[in-house]
Design a protein around this motif. Structure first.
Motif, PDB file in Angstrom:
ATOM      1  N   ASN A 233       0.838  -1.195   0.000  1.00 16.76           N
ATOM      2  CA  ASN A 233       0.000   0.000   0.000  1.00 16.76           C
ATOM      3  C   ASN A 233       0.871   1.243   0.000  1.00 16.76           C
ATOM      4  O   ASN A 233       1.372   1.653   1.038  1.00 16.76           O
ATOM      5  CB  ASN A 233      -0.910  -0.017   1.233  1.00 16.76           C
ATOM      6  CG  ASN A 233      -1.857   1.164   1.216  1.00 16.76           C
ATOM      7  OD1 ASN A 233      -1.665   2.110   0.455  1.00 16.76           O
ATOM      8  ND2 ASN A 233      -2.862   1.111   2.061  1.00 16.76           N
ATOM      9  N   ASP A 235       0.165   4.142  -0.030  1.00 17.64           N
ATOM     10  CA  ASP A 235      -0.384   5.245   0.762  1.00 17.64           C
ATOM     11  C   ASP A 235      -0.222   5.018   2.259  1.00 17.64           C
ATOM     12  O   ASP A 235      -0.471   5.914   3.051  1.00 17.64           O
ATOM     13  CB  ASP A 235      -1.894   5.390   0.505  1.00 17.64           C
ATOM     14  CG  ASP A 235      -2.171   5.889  -0.895  1.00 17.64           C
ATOM     15  OD1 ASP A 235      -1.296   6.575  -1.454  1.00 17.64           O
ATOM     16  OD2 ASP A 235      -3.249   5.574  -1.412  1.00 17.64           O
TER      17      ASP A 235
ATOM     18  N   PRO B  92      -8.451   7.564 -11.079  1.00 18.85           N
ATOM     19  CA  PRO B  92      -8.573   8.554 -10.001  1.00 18.85           C
ATOM     20  C   PRO B  92      -9.200   8.010  -8.731  1.00 18.85           C
ATOM     21  O   PRO B  92      -8.934   8.499  -7.639  1.00 18.85           O
ATOM     22  CB  PRO B  92      -9.464   9.644 -10.621  1.00 18.85           C
ATOM     23  CG  PRO B  92     -10.142   9.007 -11.779  1.00 18.85           C
ATOM     24  CD  PRO B  92      -9.205   7.944 -12.275  1.00 18.85           C
ATOM     25  N   LEU B  93      -9.983   6.988  -8.897  1.00 15.76           N
ATOM     26  CA  LEU B  93     -10.654   6.420  -7.740  1.00 15.76           C
ATOM     27  C   LEU B  93      -9.656   5.971  -6.681  1.00 15.76           C
ATOM     28  O   LEU B  93      -9.868   6.165  -5.476  1.00 15.76           O
ATOM     29  CB  LEU B  93     -11.491   5.255  -8.239  1.00 15.76           C
ATOM     30  CG  LEU B  93     -12.632   4.803  -7.397  1.00 15.76           C
ATOM     31  CD1 LEU B  93     -13.790   4.404  -8.293  1.00 15.76           C
ATOM     32  CD2 LEU B  93     -12.179   3.658  -6.544  1.00 15.76           C
ATOM     33  N   PHE B  94      -8.568   5.369  -7.118  1.00 12.98           N
ATOM     34  CA  PHE B  94      -7.570   4.891  -6.148  1.00 12.98           C
ATOM     35  C   PHE B  94      -6.709   6.040  -5.620  1.00 12.98           C
ATOM     36  O   PHE B  94      -6.159   5.946  -4.529  1.00 12.98           O
ATOM     37  CB  PHE B  94      -6.680   3.812  -6.770  1.00 12.98           C
ATOM     38  CG  PHE B  94      -7.456   2.642  -7.290  1.00 12.98           C
ATOM     39  CD1 PHE B  94      -8.090   1.776  -6.417  1.00 12.98           C
ATOM     40  CD2 PHE B  94      -7.581   2.405  -8.657  1.00 12.98           C
ATOM     41  CE1 PHE B  94      -8.827   0.689  -6.887  1.00 12.98           C
ATOM     42  CE2 PHE B  94      -8.309   1.332  -9.144  1.00 12.98           C
ATOM     43  CZ  PHE B  94      -8.937   0.466  -8.254  1.00 12.98           C
ATOM     44  N   ALA B  95      -6.596   7.097  -6.418  1.00  9.76           N
ATOM     45  CA  ALA B  95      -5.811   8.246  -5.961  1.00  9.76           C
ATOM     46  C   ALA B  95      -6.426   8.847  -4.705  1.00  9.76           C
ATOM     47  O   ALA B  95      -5.717   9.312  -3.810  1.00  9.76           O
ATOM     48  CB  ALA B  95      -5.732   9.310  -7.064  1.00  9.76           C
ATOM     49  N   LEU B  96      -7.732   8.828  -4.619  1.00  9.02           N
ATOM     50  CA  LEU B  96      -8.400   9.468  -3.483  1.00  9.02           C
ATOM     51  C   LEU B  96      -8.823   8.487  -2.395  1.00  9.02           C
ATOM     52  O   LEU B  96      -8.753   8.803  -1.220  1.00  9.02           O
ATOM     53  CB  LEU B  96      -9.617  10.252  -3.968  1.00  9.02           C
ATOM     54  CG  LEU B  96      -9.283  11.459  -4.841  1.00  9.02           C
ATOM     55  CD1 LEU B  96     -10.552  12.183  -5.215  1.00  9.02           C
ATOM     56  CD2 LEU B  96      -8.335  12.409  -4.116  1.00  9.02           C
ATOM     57  N   LYS B  97      -9.257   7.324  -2.786  1.00  9.44           N
ATOM     58  CA  LYS B  97      -9.766   6.376  -1.781  1.00  9.44           C
ATOM     59  C   LYS B  97      -8.670   5.431  -1.296  1.00  9.44           C
ATOM     60  O   LYS B  97      -8.897   4.645  -0.364  1.00  9.44           O
ATOM     61  CB  LYS B  97     -10.926   5.558  -2.360  1.00  9.44           C
ATOM     62  CG  LYS B  97     -12.161   6.379  -2.715  1.00  9.44           C
ATOM     63  CD  LYS B  97     -13.373   5.496  -3.008  1.00  9.44           C
ATOM     64  CE  LYS B  97     -14.456   6.238  -3.770  1.00  9.44           C
ATOM     65  NZ  LYS B  97     -15.085   7.343  -3.073  1.00  9.44           N
ATOM     66  N   GLY B  98      -7.532   5.468  -1.915  1.00  7.23           N
ATOM     67  CA  GLY B  98      -6.472   4.539  -1.557  1.00  7.23           C
ATOM     68  C   GLY B  98      -6.495   3.315  -2.454  1.00  7.23           C
ATOM     69  O   GLY B  98      -7.500   3.028  -3.111  1.00  7.23           O
ATOM     70  N   VAL B  99      -5.391   2.596  -2.456  1.00  2.14           N
ATOM     71  CA  VAL B  99      -5.274   1.421  -3.328  1.00  2.14           C
ATOM     72  C   VAL B  99      -6.086   0.263  -2.758  1.00  2.14           C
ATOM     73  O   VAL B  99      -6.571   0.320  -1.637  1.00  2.14           O
ATOM     74  CB  VAL B  99      -3.802   1.017  -3.476  1.00  2.14           C
ATOM     75  CG1 VAL B  99      -3.009   2.158  -4.107  1.00  2.14           C
ATOM     76  CG2 VAL B  99      -3.212   0.606  -2.134  1.00  2.14           C
TER      77      VAL B  99
ATOM     78  N   LEU E  24     -11.100  16.339  -8.753  1.00  8.30           N
ATOM     79  CA  LEU E  24     -10.644  15.594  -7.570  1.00  8.30           C
ATOM     80  C   LEU E  24     -11.113  16.266  -6.285  1.00  8.30           C
ATOM     81  O   LEU E  24     -11.507  15.611  -5.312  1.00  8.30           O
ATOM     82  CB  LEU E  24      -9.113  15.482  -7.544  1.00  8.30           C
ATOM     83  CG  LEU E  24      -8.411  14.630  -8.600  1.00  8.30           C
ATOM     84  CD1 LEU E  24      -6.939  14.475  -8.231  1.00  8.30           C
ATOM     85  CD2 LEU E  24      -9.055  13.263  -8.766  1.00  8.30           C
ATOM     86  N   CYS E 107     -16.267  11.145  -8.450  1.00 10.05           N
ATOM     87  CA  CYS E 107     -16.804  10.219  -9.451  1.00 10.05           C
ATOM     88  C   CYS E 107     -18.206  10.608  -9.896  1.00 10.05           C
ATOM     89  O   CYS E 107     -18.841   9.878 -10.660  1.00 10.05           O
ATOM     90  CB  CYS E 107     -16.850   8.799  -8.891  1.00 10.05           C
ATOM     91  SG  CYS E 107     -15.234   8.100  -8.544  1.00 10.05           S
ATOM     92  N   THR E 139      -8.045  11.952   3.038  1.00 14.43           N
ATOM     93  CA  THR E 139      -8.319  12.453   1.681  1.00 14.43           C
ATOM     94  C   THR E 139      -7.539  13.745   1.417  1.00 14.43           C
ATOM     95  O   THR E 139      -7.041  13.956   0.303  1.00 14.43           O
ATOM     96  CB  THR E 139      -9.829  12.679   1.480  1.00 14.43           C
ATOM     97  OG1 THR E 139     -10.526  11.472   1.797  1.00 14.43           O
ATOM     98  CG2 THR E 139     -10.141  13.057   0.044  1.00 14.43           C
ATOM     99  N   SER E 142      -4.130  12.793   0.419  1.00 18.15           N
ATOM    100  CA  SER E 142      -4.104  12.331  -0.977  1.00 18.15           C
ATOM    101  C   SER E 142      -4.158  13.510  -1.938  1.00 18.15           C
ATOM    102  O   SER E 142      -3.438  13.542  -2.945  1.00 18.15           O
ATOM    103  CB  SER E 142      -5.303  11.412  -1.239  1.00 18.15           C
ATOM    104  OG  SER E 142      -5.240  10.274  -0.419  1.00 18.15           O
ATOM    105  N   HIS E 146      -1.124  15.044  -4.776  1.00 13.88           N
ATOM    106  CA  HIS E 146      -1.322  15.172  -6.219  1.00 13.88           C
ATOM    107  C   HIS E 146      -1.510  16.624  -6.650  1.00 13.88           C
ATOM    108  O   HIS E 146      -1.876  16.881  -7.801  1.00 13.88           O
ATOM    109  CB  HIS E 146      -2.518  14.331  -6.654  1.00 13.88           C
ATOM    110  CG  HIS E 146      -2.410  12.908  -6.226  1.00 13.88           C
ATOM    111  ND1 HIS E 146      -1.277  12.151  -6.441  1.00 13.88           N
ATOM    112  CD2 HIS E 146      -3.262  12.086  -5.561  1.00 13.88           C
ATOM    113  CE1 HIS E 146      -1.447  10.942  -5.939  1.00 13.88           C
ATOM    114  NE2 HIS E 146      -2.632  10.883  -5.389  1.00 13.88           N
TER     115      HIS E 146
ATOM    116  N   GLY F 119     -10.058   3.116   4.034  1.00 17.60           N
ATOM    117  CA  GLY F 119      -9.179   3.395   2.910  1.00 17.60           C
ATOM    118  C   GLY F 119      -7.923   4.179   3.203  1.00 17.60           C
ATOM    119  O   GLY F 119      -7.937   5.174   3.925  1.00 17.60           O
ATOM    120  N   GLY F 120      -6.842   3.697   2.640  1.00 16.38           N
ATOM    121  CA  GLY F 120      -5.638   4.507   2.558  1.00 16.38           C
ATOM    122  C   GLY F 120      -4.692   4.454   3.731  1.00 16.38           C
ATOM    123  O   GLY F 120      -3.500   4.674   3.554  1.00 16.38           O
TER     124      GLY F 120
END
Lengths: 247, 247, 247, 247, 247, 247
Positions: A233, A235, B92-99, E24, E107, E139, E142, E146, F119-120
């Motif tokens: 991970n 992050d 982008p979904l993973f950029a904000l919510k994490g992997v 974002l 999204c 968030t 994140s 970016h 998440g994250g």
């Protein structure tokens, strides 16, 4: 192009209005198994289904379902036409939103296109439609069981009947493709695990046509995949051996 | 009672991580046709289905679907394990919510139980399940078509295969009840309109097994219901002849 | 009773298919401001509106909106008819759900009846409809601005135009009731605060027809309500003076 | 920057708490027509509306609506302050979620931003706001009709009144732009179908200002679009003449 | 009663507008972890929390979160202020809905009150708030990672910082009640299974403070419940031994 | 890989079935604070949490929560097993959807993954879990308070207890990281406003550990941001001085 005639398919004339029953009827106006779901599901399918005959069938039935939605709406309008102070807490939905139908189910949840199942392949679509008809039929049976007004019940009986008709039509269409009793469709052949059946819920096990031959029944399935790589991970905090360290 | 083994049913080991493809895979983790929908649908059915054999089958398959959900999740975790700045606007979904996986579909819409179709009758349930398998299989085919990583594709192939297996099992169960090609079920017999078919979408009409005999085809259907009573709205303004008055 | 003709109101024939633009078009098929919202909103209103003329108007327009939904759907089907591997990440929604329209918006969110505004009073309904037309018109303008295909643009232009027509019709109906420029309706007269206007967002203040006479403008509004009783929560812990105690 | 004073705009002091009525009141706290919808709709508009005066008005009203939300919340808190075992099945929502307001409507559906109508153009926004005020006013009238507690009714009367005030303000603003009775706005002129009106729902037809001159009334509209190209579905089975073949 | 000052808490002035980054940013305007969730969660809690000090704290922080929502909205408005044709497919949400913020996440999913966690007990509420702050902080981190625009990053840094401040405040409040490290609260004492920990996911097992003493670790848990009564479904078909019969 | 044993963790055997209470129980089957939320939240976290010990804990607890969901489902099935005509309007949800559990809450709202918080970052996840346990425990207490059937109450007591156990485990894990009473986590240090506390809701102000030292309390906070640039909306009408012009 759509057209409309203000007369209904069959007579809709409630005997004794009952707002409480009107609230139950919303299940088939704005609920998951209701006429809007059916109408829109079949009609949306008609845009991508390429077989001209099946496309025509989908459109014929979709239009009928819109007409059924209208009949359910008329029933609700009539059942709420005497709404008064005594009904406020028995059918609260109409007390606040006004009488007549609304696009919510009997619990007041807004209709959502998440109820719809369609896309990509005509076999998938037709199977989804048989399922939709089954759900609609089941709710009509529930409504009939709790209905005390004969003229209402007669309309519900007709609507239930038509779900059977449509299910029959979809079965005929699937049958014509040989897909009523063959699970295969599309362009990908299954791999060699297609006949294996796993006994994953253990205790009170039963055998039947769904897990006897030609299926190969595995009574005590074991994982064959090993441990996939642990998550990485980017992050997350640098991790490692917190548990051990903390211990 | 649930139990879990950390090894997976079959090996899950992605070759070349691709966060964009990971986002597509979410469709089968938190999407309408995904493994969660299947797992929960069959499992919820098992609480009200009274036939012991079918109940066992539903639980066996539900548990397998949970295990499939796990495999899809592992694929997503691995496909996003190299997520970096270049992926931000591609996935982008993973950029904000994490992997890793989240319970949303490939468009980021949260999973909802509105996807589930069940209740009240085992025939309705099994038909819903064949439909669910059809949707899942279709999405797996789409994913395979767009998949460039062989180890991923192999897992997807297995998962697609199992949907066929399950569809076959549900068909066998329905067949054992005589309900695979018979639209009737439940306790209400249809009324006498059951064999009528309406040509309601006119133009480019087609005939096929779904509107030929035993069906009675009505080429130009007319309303038989007359005009139902005009709405009475106790909440509305006193009305009447606004149009004429205004004219 | 609904009827359908397979020909469309006006010709729909896309010049150069573009799946990306097809995804944008979903906004008017399954989106908040789309044709389904309009069609269902007006049609649901027709069940409780008691003025026969307005009810007829609502139904006329609702049916036209269904026909517009069909035209938007045809545009989407044609724009995705050449969908191929290159489109997968440009228009991912079609890659997974299949080509043609679906009841989601351009972001993939499922259509919901929460978009609909109706109930209880015809004036409220007509105002909601003028608002709905405004939203639809605005989205069509956005789509036209980003549209590079002339035949598509011509259809969008017609659809935008019809929203203006409908807005005009709703305005005429409201005007006939004297309710286009009169905020009052229903059976409850306002209390004596009806002409007061509060300057609650301070800084960069402006005056205009909306806060000049006959309005009475309060430049520095003060609460007149005192402190309502503190909450009593029968579910909560015995409380009291935690802050002081802890201090 | 937001600020808050704990006193309310006007006194909020319930006479006789009634949890059942508290549940109805949720419609204006977390429901579609409630104060949160209004507050957030106007406030979000203020971020893109470029006319400084209208932006100020939107913010003034938004802040008042937040203060109204607070008053509705106080009413609910007081109406549920005596909640006891007898209320469990009369107002079940508070039995499980606890007393006081929650962001759900009277049926327990969570508030959603799908209720909001805004974006892209100030005329569209203002029309949406007049519609929002109409819905809110209508629900307040329904609540007043079913309210037996005079102090509660007085607060509801004030809140209803303010919706009229706001509607009046929005009408004045639209009027100042000449857009109260003119459907046109934005940058695209309508095409030449703008004055045509279609009689698409036939039977019990009526004429009124909405379909008389200057409108051109088409009594029996016909499709002019021909049959658009049949769908091409690259994902679907090879199709063709299934119906005929099967026949 | 709410009040508003048009100036913001700290300066908000974007250097280089970037519509993609604006999309974002929606995650913190209309997304699950965003400022609206925080503002409304704390504020709704203030209606039922009976401790006057904590209620004051909840309101203080709620009002600050509304002010943060405003700052995020201003960032989005500025990042989309140069929106042009080139941005259409990079930030499609603004192409259709218009520039500036909307109450959707990155999204395009509409904000829903389902994100909110509150009710019934102040300890539960404060724990929910620490969790909410954790999500918001995550968030923001994140987004900062970016973000290429320094003035934007500075605002995000402040907003991230404030989430830490609020988390600290909630921890202090919980600590004052002795509930920061004590899981117990409410009026029901646990039963005697409270210290048992089950090893239900087997393989790669680990021990740590969460499953060592005082916990009693059960390495191979077995069901103790026996088979509950088989379901009785009054709606279902008469069932029994289908499997065996069919076999 | 998941496995299942049909026996339950502890005995589930309802004494006196009560469909109304069954409807309340849905809150913990398909509601926000229910077992599905917990099970899926912890399990989804396990895909991205990199610390092996915490990952194992998350999976152990997730599996237990699935087993709890099963027990709640069994309770509902038994409470609805005598459903008859008298229950139709007392527990309408089962009248239409059939007996047994469904994935909706006690108000009939479909379960949604929007309830999930993850998440994250592992610290964020664990805090979310303590919050989830708090919500679940609170609802169980509410259910116990309204439960008249002793065998049911005993099961609810166990389930409530386990939420405390899990909260304790999550606290231990956070404590091992030093994050139970430290708001900081992640890789971004706070800016210099971290210790400031604003008195933004004025009136009935209180001081406590959450706004005393080390916090710096600002009694009358003022905006420091000035007026950000006015919005520029490329989609909007040319604007400017409408208010003044109209005046």
């Amino acid at each position: 192009m759509f057209l409309h005639r203000k007369e209904t398919i069959m007579p809709v004339s409630v005997g004794t209005p009952d707002a409480r029953f009107g609230q139950l009827l919303l299940e088939q106006f704005g609920g998951a198994t209701g006429e809007l779901t059916a109408a829109l599901q079949y009609w949306v399918q008609s845009f991508h289904v390429t077989d001209a005959g099946i496309r025509d069938m989908l459109q014929d039935i979709a239009i009928e379902e819109f007409s059924h939605l209208e009949m359910v709406g008329k029933l609700i309008a009539q059942h709420t036409s005497k709404f008064d102070q005594q009904d406020v807490y028995d059918a609260p939905l109409f007390a606040l939103k006004g009488v007549g139908p609304h696009l919510v189910d009997s619990c007041g949840s807004a209709w959502t296109a998440s109820y719809i199942n369609e896309g990509g392949n005509v076999v998938r679509d037709l199977r989804a439609n048989i399922a939709a008809e089954g759900g609609a039929r089941q709710t009509y049976e529930s409504l009939m069981k709790h209905c005390e007004d004969q003229p209402t019940k007669k309309v519900l009986h007709h609507l239930l009947t038509r779900e059977i008709t449509h299910a029959q039509m979809f079965m005929k269409a699937l049958g014509a493709m040989g897909k009523l009793d063959d699970p295969l469709f599309g362009t990908v052949a299954p791999d060699d695990t297609v006949n294996i059946v796993f006994n994953l819920s253990q205790g009170e096990d039963h055998r039947g046509p769904w897990n006897k031959k030609p299926f190969q029944y595995v009574t005590d399935p074991q994982p064959k995949g090993g441990f996939p790589p642990a998550p990485v991970n980017p992050d997350d905090e640098p991790a490692g051996s917190l548990a051990e360290a903390a211990a």
